[in-house]
Design an enzyme around this catalytic site. Structure first.
Site, PDB file in Angstrom:
ATOM      1  N   GLU A  83       0.829  -1.207   0.000  1.00  0.00           N
ATOM      2  CA  GLU A  83       0.000   0.000   0.000  1.00  0.00           C
ATOM      3  C   GLU A  83       0.864   1.258   0.000  1.00  0.00           C
ATOM      4  O   GLU A  83       1.734   1.416   0.852  1.00  0.00           O
ATOM      5  CB  GLU A  83      -0.942   0.005   1.215  1.00  0.00           C
ATOM      6  CG  GLU A  83      -1.915  -1.164   1.242  1.00  0.00           C
ATOM      7  CD  GLU A  83      -2.919  -1.143   0.078  1.00  0.00           C
ATOM      8  OE1 GLU A  83      -3.044  -0.104  -0.592  1.00  0.00           O
ATOM      9  OE2 GLU A  83      -3.557  -2.198  -0.135  1.00  0.00           O
ATOM     10  N   ARG A  93     -18.127  -1.122   5.399  1.00  0.00           N
ATOM     11  CA  ARG A  93     -19.224  -1.806   4.682  1.00  0.00           C
ATOM     12  C   ARG A  93     -19.860  -2.890   5.541  1.00  0.00           C
ATOM     13  O   ARG A  93     -21.024  -3.242   5.379  1.00  0.00           O
ATOM     14  CB  ARG A  93     -18.689  -2.400   3.373  1.00  0.00           C
ATOM     15  CG  ARG A  93     -19.755  -2.895   2.436  1.00  0.00           C
ATOM     16  CD  ARG A  93     -19.235  -3.018   1.009  1.00  0.00           C
ATOM     17  NE  ARG A  93     -18.004  -3.783   0.916  1.00  0.00           N
ATOM     18  CZ  ARG A  93     -17.948  -5.105   0.940  1.00  0.00           C
ATOM     19  NH1 ARG A  93     -19.038  -5.817   1.063  1.00  0.00           N
ATOM     20  NH2 ARG A  93     -16.788  -5.711   0.842  1.00  0.00           N
ATOM     21  N   CYS A 146      -8.220  -2.110   8.050  1.00  0.00           N
ATOM     22  CA  CYS A 146      -6.825  -2.102   7.576  1.00  0.00           C
ATOM     23  C   CYS A 146      -6.369  -0.694   7.239  1.00  0.00           C
ATOM     24  O   CYS A 146      -5.257  -0.285   7.599  1.00  0.00           O
ATOM     25  CB  CYS A 146      -6.664  -2.989   6.348  1.00  0.00           C
ATOM     26  SG  CYS A 146      -6.750  -4.739   6.745  1.00  0.00           S
ATOM     27  N   HIS A 169      -1.495  -5.694   1.740  1.00  0.00           N
ATOM     28  CA  HIS A 169      -2.676  -6.551   1.660  1.00  0.00           C
ATOM     29  C   HIS A 169      -2.286  -7.860   0.964  1.00  0.00           C
ATOM     30  O   HIS A 169      -1.552  -7.829  -0.044  1.00  0.00           O
ATOM     31  CB  HIS A 169      -3.792  -5.872   0.858  1.00  0.00           C
ATOM     32  CG  HIS A 169      -4.789  -5.154   1.715  1.00  0.00           C
ATOM     33  ND1 HIS A 169      -5.018  -3.805   1.625  1.00  0.00           N
ATOM     34  CD2 HIS A 169      -5.632  -5.612   2.693  1.00  0.00           C
ATOM     35  CE1 HIS A 169      -5.960  -3.455   2.503  1.00  0.00           C
ATOM     36  NE2 HIS A 169      -6.348  -4.535   3.165  1.00  0.00           N
TER      37      HIS A 169
HETATM   38  N1  PCA Z   1      -8.688  -7.091   6.176  1.00  0.00           N
HETATM   39  C1  PCA Z   1      -9.628  -6.024   6.463  1.00  0.00           C
HETATM   40  C2  PCA Z   1      -9.566  -5.850   7.943  1.00  0.00           C
HETATM   41  C3  PCA Z   1      -8.823  -7.014   8.484  1.00  0.00           C
HETATM   42  C4  PCA Z   1      -8.249  -7.685   7.312  1.00  0.00           C
HETATM   43  O1  PCA Z   1      -7.485  -8.642   7.338  1.00  0.00           O
HETATM   44  C5  PCA Z   1      -9.360  -4.760   5.669  1.00  0.00           C
HETATM   45  O2  PCA Z   1      -8.805  -4.839   4.564  1.00  0.00           O
HETATM   46  O3  PCA Z   1      -9.700  -3.671   6.133  1.00  0.00           O
END
Ligand code: PCA
Length: 213
Positions: A83, A93, A146, A169
């Protein structure tokens, strides 16, 4: 002293039995990276109000880590994504694991709308591709837990210039038929390579990698 890398993953959320981000972090717990840094894995709750306080406490519990890297699941993605941007905004959501569902609001009203990652994100992407993993730069971490964790970590890093950190991610694991997703072993090797690239260089590589749309 090469120090430690604090590597976090999230607990499962949204009714899923596992969260690949924590499974990958757990695989790397205790391993020693090329530069001699030892990985320390930490599971964070998928809860707006407690994820960052828990990470902050871990950062401040001992000597400053060489790197803080948080991982989270992005269920719709097919690549590991570093990111680049943390957005000062939440718009959930689904409820988090404590039942909270904040809508359309800034995370820190007094802070800028966004922070950028100071990690060499393109060099990290390149390092993951070099071990055979699908990887890309991402310009949005979404508007859920996140992104909030990344924003609060980024805001903290702005005030602690000696510290380095960021967020990746990860996609779902490949299913039994091998369709969609990336197997746990390849994700683990990719995250390790990304950590080593982040530790090895201060400045990013001038590589093409932004999305057209
Ligand atoms: N993904 C979510 C929150 C926790 C996770 O592993 C997100 O992308 O916000």
């Amino acid at each position: 002293m090469p120090g430690t890398v604090l590597l976090t993953g999230f607990e499962p959320f949204g009714g899923d039995p596992i969260n690949p981000s924590w499974e990958v972090a757990r695989q790397l717990d205790g391993c020693v990276l090329a530069g001699g840094q030892r990985v320390q894995a930490l599971q964070l709750p998928c809860v707006f109000s407690t994820a960052w306080p828990m990470l902050r406490q871990a950062i401040e519990a001992g000597p400053a880590p060489a790197l803080v890297m948080a991982l989270g699941l992005a269920a719709s993605r097919t690549e590991l994504c570093v990111e680049r941007v943390a957005l000062n905004w939440v718009d959930a959501r689904i409820p988090d694991n404590a039942g909270e569902q904040p809508l359309d609001q800034p995370i820190l009203p007094e802070s800028p709308l966004a922070w950028r990652s100071r990690l060499p994100v393109k060099a990290m992407v390149q390092a993951m591709q070099a071990v055979g993993a699908p990887a890309a730069v991402s310009y949005t971490a979404g508007t859920f837990v996140c992104n909030q964790l990344l924003f609060l970590l980024s805001d903290y890093l702005e005030q602690h210039p000696g510290l380095r950190g960021g967020f990746m991610h990860v996609p779902p694991f490949a299913d039994e038929a091998g369709a969609r997703g990336v197997p746990i072993g390849l994700q683990t090797r990719a995250v390790r390579a990304a950590l080593e690239a982040a530790l090895a260089r201060q400045h990013d590589a001038a590589l093409v990698g932004g999305p057209l749309d």
